[in-house]
Write an enzyme that holds these catalytic residues in place. Structure first.
Site, short mmCIF file in Angstrom:
data_model
loop_
_atom_site.label_atom_id
_atom_site.label_comp_id
_atom_site.label_asym_id
_atom_site.label_seq_id
_atom_site.Cartn_x
_atom_site.Cartn_y
_atom_site.Cartn_z
N ASN A 199 24.66 17.45 8.38
CA ASN A 199 26.07 17.13 8.47
C ASN A 199 26.42 16.06 7.42
OD1 ASN A 199 28.74 17.06 9.57
ND2 ASN A 199 27.89 17.67 11.54
N HIS B 57 10.73 -2.74 0.32
CA HIS B 57 10.53 -3.89 -0.56
C HIS B 57 9.63 -4.90 0.13
CE1 HIS B 57 13.93 -2.42 -3.01
NE2 HIS B 57 14.46 -2.11 -1.84
N GLY C 192 23.39 11.43 15.30
CA GLY C 192 24.18 10.69 14.34
C GLY C 192 23.72 9.25 14.16
N LYS D 47 11.72 4.94 20.77
CA LYS D 47 10.56 5.18 21.63
C LYS D 47 10.77 6.47 22.42
CE LYS D 47 9.55 0.31 22.15
NZ LYS D 47 9.57 -0.85 23.01
N ARG E 204 11.26 10.80 27.19
CA ARG E 204 10.61 11.74 28.10
C ARG E 204 10.15 12.97 27.33
NH1 ARG E 204 13.53 16.27 29.59
NH2 ARG E 204 15.80 16.20 29.37
#
Length: 198
Positions: free
Chosen positions: A84, A114, A141, A179, A182
């Site tokens: 998108n 960096h 998004g 993280k 599930r």
């Protein structure tokens, strides 16, 4: 002695404003400028420019504009890809994206980084580590994927996540840092959104 480009591609510290790398980025910017100026209905020209810019573009791949990248040739995209608006890929190292991958608006994939030390950073040193995204992945998004990350197959990354470590296959992962929330199960075939059934 290795060139700055060889160092970049091998995960070593390199100087990004060396002439060869600067010229290659400028060439990519020229193609990207042409790409992002196209009429939205001129899909043949869009596909031709993407084929020229990218290292690999699979069949039935569709990139909404605008799109940005550093070099282009380090990006390999599989079949049935959809990106998108406002996708940014800093491809100083390889970015390999599998089949059936969906990127929501404002997804950023960064291979470049960096040094923490200000003196080294001010000298112009950079580094780059590859990013790999498996098959059947949906990235929400405003997700940021950082250098060196591998995302497995059949993964959903929640909107706004910052992916700093590898994500295993067959899971939903969210957050900053991202993280695993599930595992994806057979029950997920029954619902299209939360508890709304097909």
């Amino acid at each position: 002695m290795s060139s700055e480009k060889e160092k970049m591609l091998n995960g070593q510290p390199y100087l990004a404003f060396e002439k060869t790398l600067l010229d290659e980025r400028q060439y990519a910017k020229k193609l990207i400028y042409e790409l992002n100026q196209l009429h939205p209905l001129n899909l043949d020209a869009r596909n031709n420019l993407l084929q020229t810019l990218l290292g690999k573009l699979g069949k039935n791949a569709f990139v909404e504009l605008p799109f940005r990248c550093d070099y282009g040739y380090n990006i390999e995209i599989g079949d049935h890809f959809y990106s998108n608006y406002n996708c940014t890929i800093l491809d100083c190292a390889k970015v390999v994206i599998g089949d059936n991958v969906l990127l929501a608006p404002n997804v950023s994939i960064f291979t470049a980084g960096h040094p923490i030390d200000a003196e080294k950073r001010n000298e112009g040193w950079e580094y780059a580590f590859p990013v790999t995204i498996g098959n059947n992945v949906w990235i929400g998004g405003n997700v940021v994927i950082n250098p060196g990350v591998t995302i497995g197959n059949n993964v959903v990354i929640g909107s706004g996540s910052v992916v700093t470590k590898d994500i295993p296959s067959d899971c939903i992962a969210v957050g900053n840092p991202c993280k695993v929330l599930r595992t994806i199960t057979e029950d997920d075939k029954l619902y299209y959104y939360k508890k709304l059934k097909f």
